[in-house]
Design an enzyme around this catalytic site. Structure first.
Site, PDB file in Angstrom:
ATOM      1  N   HIS A  62      65.476  65.339  47.039  1.00 26.88           N
ATOM      2  CA  HIS A  62      66.471  64.292  46.760  1.00 26.88           C
ATOM      3  C   HIS A  62      66.257  63.142  47.729  1.00 26.88           C
ATOM      4  O   HIS A  62      66.053  63.375  48.921  1.00 26.88           O
ATOM      5  CB  HIS A  62      67.886  64.847  46.952  1.00 26.88           C
ATOM      6  N   GLY A  74      32.960  58.343  26.520  1.00 25.28           N
ATOM      7  CA  GLY A  74      33.515  58.366  25.161  1.00 25.28           C
ATOM      8  C   GLY A  74      34.665  57.404  24.934  1.00 25.28           C
ATOM      9  O   GLY A  74      34.833  56.414  25.663  1.00 25.28           O
ATOM     10  N   LYS A 113      45.550  51.952  29.760  1.00 28.25           N
ATOM     11  CA  LYS A 113      46.419  52.108  30.934  1.00 28.25           C
ATOM     12  C   LYS A 113      46.232  50.971  31.927  1.00 28.25           C
ATOM     13  O   LYS A 113      47.166  50.558  32.600  1.00 28.25           O
ATOM     14  CB  LYS A 113      46.166  53.458  31.640  1.00 28.25           C
TER      15      LYS A 113
HETATM   16  P1  NAD Z   1      49.437  58.482  15.095  1.00 25.36           P
HETATM   17  O1  NAD Z   1      49.156  59.606  14.193  1.00 25.36           O
HETATM   18  O2  NAD Z   1      50.063  58.737  16.423  1.00 25.36           O
HETATM   19  O3  NAD Z   1      50.374  57.411  14.359  1.00 25.36           O
HETATM   20  C1  NAD Z   1      50.040  56.820  13.131  1.00 25.36           C
HETATM   21  C2  NAD Z   1      51.307  56.345  12.455  1.00 25.36           C
HETATM   22  O4  NAD Z   1      50.964  55.493  11.357  1.00 25.36           O
HETATM   23  C3  NAD Z   1      52.155  57.466  11.884  1.00 25.36           C
HETATM   24  O5  NAD Z   1      53.436  57.410  12.460  1.00 25.36           O
HETATM   25  C4  NAD Z   1      52.162  57.194  10.380  1.00 25.36           C
HETATM   26  O6  NAD Z   1      53.378  57.537   9.764  1.00 25.36           O
HETATM   27  C5  NAD Z   1      51.926  55.687  10.326  1.00 25.36           C
HETATM   28  N1  NAD Z   1      51.343  55.160   9.066  1.00 25.36           N
HETATM   29  C6  NAD Z   1      50.306  55.696   8.364  1.00 25.36           C
HETATM   30  N2  NAD Z   1      50.043  54.920   7.269  1.00 25.36           N
HETATM   31  C7  NAD Z   1      50.923  53.896   7.285  1.00 25.36           C
HETATM   32  C8  NAD Z   1      51.152  52.759   6.443  1.00 25.36           C
HETATM   33  N3  NAD Z   1      50.415  52.522   5.347  1.00 25.36           N
HETATM   34  N4  NAD Z   1      52.159  51.903   6.752  1.00 25.36           N
HETATM   35  C9  NAD Z   1      52.910  52.107   7.863  1.00 25.36           C
HETATM   36  N5  NAD Z   1      52.733  53.160   8.709  1.00 25.36           N
HETATM   37  C10 NAD Z   1      51.748  54.040   8.428  1.00 25.36           C
HETATM   38  O7  NAD Z   1      48.010  57.728  15.272  1.00 25.36           O
HETATM   39  P2  NAD Z   1      47.556  56.565  16.268  1.00 25.36           P
HETATM   40  O8  NAD Z   1      48.725  55.939  16.931  1.00 25.36           O
HETATM   41  O9  NAD Z   1      46.627  55.713  15.475  1.00 25.36           O
HETATM   42  O10 NAD Z   1      46.719  57.344  17.357  1.00 25.36           O
HETATM   43  C11 NAD Z   1      45.530  58.068  16.978  1.00 25.36           C
HETATM   44  C12 NAD Z   1      45.346  59.288  17.822  1.00 25.36           C
HETATM   45  O11 NAD Z   1      44.977  58.919  19.139  1.00 25.36           O
HETATM   46  C13 NAD Z   1      46.605  60.092  17.895  1.00 25.36           C
HETATM   47  O12 NAD Z   1      46.370  61.427  17.552  1.00 25.36           O
HETATM   48  C14 NAD Z   1      47.046  59.982  19.308  1.00 25.36           C
HETATM   49  O13 NAD Z   1      47.617  61.177  19.807  1.00 25.36           O
HETATM   50  C15 NAD Z   1      45.767  59.610  20.063  1.00 25.36           C
HETATM   51  N6  NAD Z   1      46.157  58.757  21.179  1.00 25.36           N
HETATM   52  C16 NAD Z   1      46.836  59.308  22.205  1.00 25.36           C
HETATM   53  C17 NAD Z   1      47.303  58.513  23.233  1.00 25.36           C
HETATM   54  C18 NAD Z   1      48.100  59.160  24.344  1.00 25.36           C
HETATM   55  O14 NAD Z   1      48.108  60.376  24.426  1.00 25.36           O
HETATM   56  N7  NAD Z   1      48.795  58.395  25.168  1.00 25.36           N
HETATM   57  C19 NAD Z   1      47.107  57.141  23.209  1.00 25.36           C
HETATM   58  C20 NAD Z   1      46.427  56.603  22.138  1.00 25.36           C
HETATM   59  C21 NAD Z   1      45.969  57.417  21.118  1.00 25.36           C
END
Ligand code: NAD
Length: 462
Positions: A436, A40, A51
Site C-alpha cells: 500500500h 516477425g 506500443k
Molecule cells: P479481432 O478479431 O480482435 O477483431 C475484429 C473485429 O472486427 C471483430 O470484433 C468483428 O466483429 C469485427 N468485424 C468483422 N467484420 C466486420 C465488418 N464487416 N464490419 C464491422 N466490423 C466487423 O481482430 P483484430 O483486431 O484485427 O486483431 C487481429 C488479431 O491480432 C487478433 O486475434 C488479436 O488478438 C491480435 N492482436 C493482439 C493484440 C494484443 O494482444 N494487444 C494487438 C493487436 C492484435
C-alpha cells in the site's frame, strides 16, 4: 550439397525464434529460416511498434493534462508525427538486431530466405540464402496476415491494414476503423490522440466482443471522452475510394467519408501451399491442425503460433513453442488450458483478462460470485489521475476457486500476471499482503469482494 540439423524452424517470429532457442538450449543443432525480418509480425509490424506509438501518445495526453496535476506548461504540446515514427522505427530496429544476435549466440544458423518443405525432413531455402536442409524435425511457425475482405480489399493507400497504419507518412484528418476488436481499439487511441477524427464501426453489439458487455460499454464511454466515435451493431458492407479518400458503406444504408479506412477484422493463419501439399498436412481452414503436443498430422512436423490459428498472440506462440520444442527434443509436454493465456489490450484505458469471464461461466452453467472493485477508491490511482476502471474477480460458488479476472484501467496489462496467479491458488486472502499504496490493491479488493470481505468496497447483495 545439403546441410544437416536436428531441427529446422521455418519462421522467425515469436513462435519460431522461441522454438529455435529452446531446441538449442536442449542440445539440438538448429537452423532458423526467415524470409523477411527477424522478429516477425510482433516485433516489426505488431506488438512492439504499436506500443511505441501508444507510449508517445500516452505521454502527449498526460502533458495536455498537466494543469490538472498542478503544472503550468508554457505553449502548446503537439505531436511531431515524423519523430514519433522515427522513434518507433529505432525501437524496432534495436530489437530486431538484438533478437538476431540472441539467436546467433545460441549457436543457431540463420538462413535468410523462404523455406519450403519438400518432404518430411527436407527443407529448401530460396532467396538471399539458397540451401537444401535435412533434419529429423521441422517446426512450422509461418505466422498470419490481416484478413482481406473482397468487398473492401486493401489498396494499401486508402484502404489500409494495421501494417500501413503503423507507418503512415502523415496524420490523416479522418479515419474509419472497420472492426472494434483489439487492433481497432488500440489504433483508435493512437490516431485520436494525435488529432485525427476517428470512427470505429463494429459489427457486433460491443467493442472487444470477446470480453464481457460491461468492458465494451466502459471502453465506449471513455473513448467518447477521447473524441472517438464508436458505432456498434453496424456492419461495413463496402468501401469506395477516390483520390481524396474513402466512403465506408454500412449495412443500414449510412455512409461515412474518411481520408483512410483501416480494416481490422482479424488475422488469418499463413502457411505456403507447397509445404501443405508436399506434406499432406491436415488443415483447419487456413490454419495448420495440431494436437496438444503441437504435432501436426505428420510425424516429426510441429507447428506453433499464428500458423495454428489458436490465440494470435505472441505470448500464446511462446507457450506453444516451449511445448513443441520440448517434444521435438524428447521431453514430452502438452499445452494446458488456453483460457489461462492472458489477454491484454493497450487501449486507453487498458483491458486485460485471464481465465473465464462472466459470459463463458454462464455458458458453462457455472454459478459464480462476482467480486468488484473500482479504481476510483484506490489512493494511488486517484493520485495519478487514473481513477477510471474496474476489476472483477469471479469465484466459483461450488468450490470457492477463482475462475477468472477481468480488468479495465491504467496499467492492467501489467496487473494481469497477478490475476493469473489467483487462478487455482490455494492461498487464503488473509495470508496474502499487497503493498500500500499500489494500484494492485484494486485487484486485492475485488478478490476480497468475491468473498464478501472487501475493506473499501461497500457491501452489496450477492
Ligand atoms: P479481432 O478479431 O480482435 O477483431 C475484429 C473485429 O472486427 C471483430 O470484433 C468483428 O466483429 C469485427 N468485424 C468483422 N467484420 C466486420 C465488418 N464487416 N464490419 C464491422 N466490423 C466487423 O481482430 P483484430 O483486431 O484485427 O486483431 C487481429 C488479431 O491480432 C487478433 O486475434 C488479436 O488478438 C491480435 N492482436 C493482439 C493484440 C494484443 O494482444 N494487444 C494487438 C493487436 C492484435
Amino acid at each position: 550439397m545439403s546441410e544437416t540439423f536436428d531441427v529446422v524452424v521455418i519462421g522467425g517470429g515469436p513462435g519460431g525464434y522461441a522454438s529455435a532457442i529452446r531446441c538449442a538450449q536442449k542440445g539440438a543443432s538448429v537452423a532458423l529460416v526467415e524470409k523477411k525480418a527477424m522478429g516477425g509480425t510482433c516485433l516489426n509490424v505488431g506488438c512492439i511498434p504499436s506500443k511505441a506509438l501508444l507510449a508517445s501518445v500516452h505521454f502527449l495526453t498526460q502533458a495536455k493534462h498537466a494543469n490538472l496535476m498542478g503544472l503550468d506548461i508554457q505553449g502548446e504540446v503537439n505531436p511531431n508525427w515524423p519523430k514519433m515514427i522515427a522513434r518507433k522505427e529505432a525501437i524496432v530496429a534495436g530489437f530486431t538486431k538484438g533478437v538476431t544476435g540472441l539467436i546467433q549466440s545460441n549457436g543457431i544458423k540463420i538462413y535468410n530466405g523462404a523455406g519450403v518443405v519438400a518432404a518430411p525432413g527436407k527443407v529448401s531455402v530460396s532467396g538471399q540464402d539458397s540451401a537444401q536442409l535435412e533434419c529429423k524435425t521441422i517446426i512450422l511457425a509461418t505466422g498470419s496476415e490481416p484478413i482481406n475482405i473482397p468487398a473492401f480489399p486493401f489498396d494499401y493507400k486508402t484502404i489500409i491494414s494495421s501494417t500501413e497504419a503503423l507507418s503512415l507518412p502523415q496524420i490523416p484528418d479522418s479515419m474509419v476503423i472497420i472492426g472494434g476488436g483489439v487492433i481497432g481499439c488500440e489504433m483508435a487511441c493512437i490516431y485520436a490522440a494525435v488529432g485525427c477524427k476517428v470512427t470505429i464501426v463494429e459489427a457486433l453489439s460491443q467493442l472487444l466482443p470477446n470480453e464481457d458487455a460491461w468492458v465494451g460499454s466502459l471502453l465506449m464511454k471513455e473513448f467518447k471522452k477521447l473524441g472517438i466515435n464508436s458505432m456498434v451493431n453496424c456492419k461495413v458492407t463496402a468501401v469506395q475510394t477516390a483520390s481524396d479518400g474513402a466512403t465506408v458503406q454500412l449495412e443500414d444504408g449510412q455512409s461515412i467519408p474518411a481520408e483512410k479506412a483501416l480494416v481490422a477484422v482479424g488475422r488469418r493463419a499463413c502457411c505456403d501451399k507447397e509445404t501443405v501439399e508436399n506434406l499432406g498436412l491436415k488443415m483447419n481452414g487456413p490454419a495448420i491442425a495440431v494436437d496438444k503436443q503441437m504435432q501436426t498430422s505428420v510425424p516429426d512436423v510441429y507447428a506453433v503460433g499464428d500458423a495454428v490459428g489458436t490465440t494470435y498472440l505472441a505470448h500464446g506462440a511462446f507457450q506453444e513453442a516451449e511445448v513443441a520444442s520440448d517434444n521435438a527434443t524428447g521431453h514430452p509436454a502438452q499445452m494446458g488450458d488456453y483460457n489461462l493465456i492472458p489477454r491484454a489490450v493497450y487501449s486507453f484505458p487498458e483491458v486485460a483478462s485471464v481465465g473465464l469471464n462472466e459470459r463463458k461461466c454462464a455458458e458453462q452453467g457455472l454459478e459464480v460470485v462476482v467480486g468488484k472493485a473500482p479504481f476510483r477508491s484506490n489512493g494511488r490511482s486517484v493520485a495519478h489521475n487514473e481513477g477510471v476502471g474496474e476489476i472483477r474477480v469471479l469465484r466459483n460458488k461450488t468450490d470457492d476457486k477463482i475462475l477468472g479476472v477481468t480488468m479495465v484501467g491504467a496499467s492492467v496489462t501489467e496487473l494481469v500476471a497477478a490475476g493469473r496467479a489467483l487462478i487455482g491458488s490455494t492461498e487464503k486472502i488473509e495470508e496474502v499482503c499487497f503493498a500500500h499504496p499500489t494500484v494492485s490493491e484494486v485487484l486485492k479488493e475485488a478478490w476480497e469482494d468475491a468473498f464478501g470481505l472487501s475493506l473499501h468496497v461497500p457491501p452489496t447483495k450477492k
